[in-house]
Write an enzyme that holds these catalytic residues in place. Structure first.
Site, short mmCIF file in Angstrom:
data_model
loop_
_atom_site.label_atom_id
_atom_site.label_comp_id
_atom_site.label_asym_id
_atom_site.label_seq_id
_atom_site.Cartn_x
_atom_site.Cartn_y
_atom_site.Cartn_z
CB CYS A 285 -0.94 -0.15 1.31
SG CYS A 285 -0.12 -0.30 2.81
CD GLU A 386 -3.38 0.13 -3.78
OE1 GLU A 386 -2.55 0.18 -3.09
OE2 GLU A 386 -4.62 -0.26 -3.34
#
Length: 497
Positions: A285, A386
């Site tokens: 992340c 992402e």
């Protein structure tokens, strides 16, 4: 090839799932290597685990915090002794290279030692009362049974972030590891048990999100939820928890930017870009997925970065010479493929990579070539969404101000970095970058356990893991008043004159 079958840990006993179903944990670098067979659990297993945790809570909450902390310290020592074997097992189940899995175990060791120290703190406050002969203070109290859902990319570090502060605060836990990496959580909890943790204080239920994770989140006996994973799933977790007025800590996605200004140490920035973008095969992340380059140095930086990326050794992480391992499963490979196609349709230029590695040593694993895109504009999907793979986008800007605008122009806000020798720009970036973490002259990844970890905007919901922020989530405040006046005293009434 024979393999071990692992059962759920409920109330100190290893028990099969009530579903009667199991699933295989397979090495993402070598599909012939079965790491283990695990229980595909359901709601009934969650019920059993929560009941065991609730029973254990009755006595665990009464154990003095320094004594709870001693168990964590012993657990840290056991993890240190077994660091190499646990790292190798983690590489087998998750894929990242040995140097990184050793770091993952080390983070659990560091968290154990840090949270053990908190057992002799857990400070509250004493404060003067507004009335005579009255004492006032606030104390931390445990929450109760906490449900935890952990991700696959840091399969021992992140469970330690959740379990250790929860335990030192006096909570009991039910944890569901990611289905791709359950063994590392088993290894962590094995050390806790050997260190003296009583039965039922931590319970492990393995399985898939809809079958085991969802019942854990919605269970009425679970007082709080800690979730790390995608923003898509986190939104569902948060909504479910909110409907039951249940505290919920969400740590979700990122689209992290590294700004490289024209006065930066370019060689240092290149090293940071390689580690930031391709460490953990980009499956972090906090991965550096956007590199924002001042136009004066963009061509030189790009040329040097592509050359270094082309030289990266990709393969089985158990080989000490390998620099980047596989992606964790086929679904992640397909996501990388899809975003590379999207990027090229949007007009980004593929500078290297962009393809699956399938032949020869790669034929039994999930390998994707480290990938760099140039000509990326800040509003492209490849610069907004992402990927969670080894894909990095290069964005050129004309000024620091334009770089800041591009860095902040996303829905996420986890980690950011600035490479510059200008101290004024550095302090401006620390103030103005919209993120929970900002690095100066270092890449976006890497966290120290005694500092708060988490983000802003759609990265999370305001809670933090690590540091004392974790204690704030795993405790509730109780205000305590002791009136020793031996008379009825009424606050705001008897002292009004």
């Amino acid at each position: 090839m024979s393999h071990t079958t692992y059962k759920n840990l409920i109330g100190g006993h290893w028990v099969p799932s009530r579903t009667g179903k199991t699933f295989l944990n397979i090495n993402p670098a070598n599909s012939d290597d079965i790491v283990g067979e695990f229980q595909a659990s359901g709601a009934a297993d969650i019920d059993d685990a929560v009941a065991a945790a609730a029973e254990a809570y009755k006595t665990w909450r009464l154990v003095p915090a320094p004594k709870r902390a001693e168990i964590l310290y012993r657990c840290g020592e056991l993890l240190a002794e077994r660091k190499e074997s646990y790292a190798r097992e983690m590489t087998r189940e998750m894929g990242k290279v040995l140097s990184e899995t050793r770091g993952d175990v080390q983070e659990a060791i560091d968290t154990a030692y840090y949270m053990a120290g908190e057992g002799r703190r857990l400070f509250g406050q004493t404060t003067p009362s507004e009335l005579k002969s009255k004492f006032a203070m606030s104390v931390r109290m445990p929450v109760g049974v906490v449900g935890m859902i952990a991700p696959w990319n840091f399969p021992m570090a992140i469970p330690s972030w959740k379990l250790f502060p929860a335990l030192v605060c006096g909570n009991t836990c039910v944890i569901k590891p990611a289905e791709d990496t359950p063994l590392s959580t088993f290894n962590l909890v094995e050390c806790l048990a050997e260190a003296g943790l009583p039965p039922g204080v931590v319970n492990i239920v393995t399985g898939f999100g809809p079958d085991a994770g969802a019942p854990l989140v919605s269970h009425p006996g679970v007082r709080a939820i800690s979730f790390t994973g995608s923003s898509e799933v986190g939104r569902i977790v948060g909504q479910t928890a909110a409907a039951n007025f249940k505290p919920c800590s969400l740590e979700m996605g990122g689209k992290n930017a590294m700004i490289v200004l024209d006065d930066a140490n370019l060689d240092l920035a290149i090293e940071g870009a390689l580690w930031g973008a391709f460490g953990t095969t980009g499956q972090r992340c906090t991965a550096t997925s956007r590199i924002i380059l001042h136009k004066k140095i963009a061509a030189e930086f790009t040329r040097k970065l592509v050359a270094r990326v082309d030289a990266l050794k990709v393969g089985d992480g158990l080989d000490e010479h390998i620099q980047m391992g596989p992606q964790v499963n086929q679904q992640q490979i397909e996501t990388s493929i899809r975003y590379c196609e999207i990027a090229q349709k949007e007009g980004a230029k593929l500078l290297t990579g962009g393809s699956v590695l399938e032949d020869g040593v790669y034929d039994k694993g999930h390998f994707f070539a480290p990938t760099v895109f140039g000509n990326v504009k800040p509003n492209m999907r490849i610069a907004q969404e992402e990927v969670f793979g080894p894909v990095v986008s290069l964005i050129e800007v004309e000024s620091y101000e334009e770089a800041l605008e591009a860095a902040n122009g996303i829905q996420y806000g986890l980690s950011t970095a600035l490479y510059s020798r200008d101290v004024n720009k550095a302090f401006q970036a620390m103030r103005d970058l919209e993120a929970g973490i900002t690095y100066i002259n270092a890449p976006t990844i890497g966290a120290e356990v005694h500092l708060p970890f988490g983000g802003v905007k759609q990265t999370g919901n305001g809670h933090r893991e690590g540091g004392t922020g974790a204690l704030d989530f795993y405790t509730t405040w109780k205000a305590v008043y002791v009136d020793f006046s031996d008379t009825l005293q009424r606050a705001q009434i008897d002292n009004a004159d």
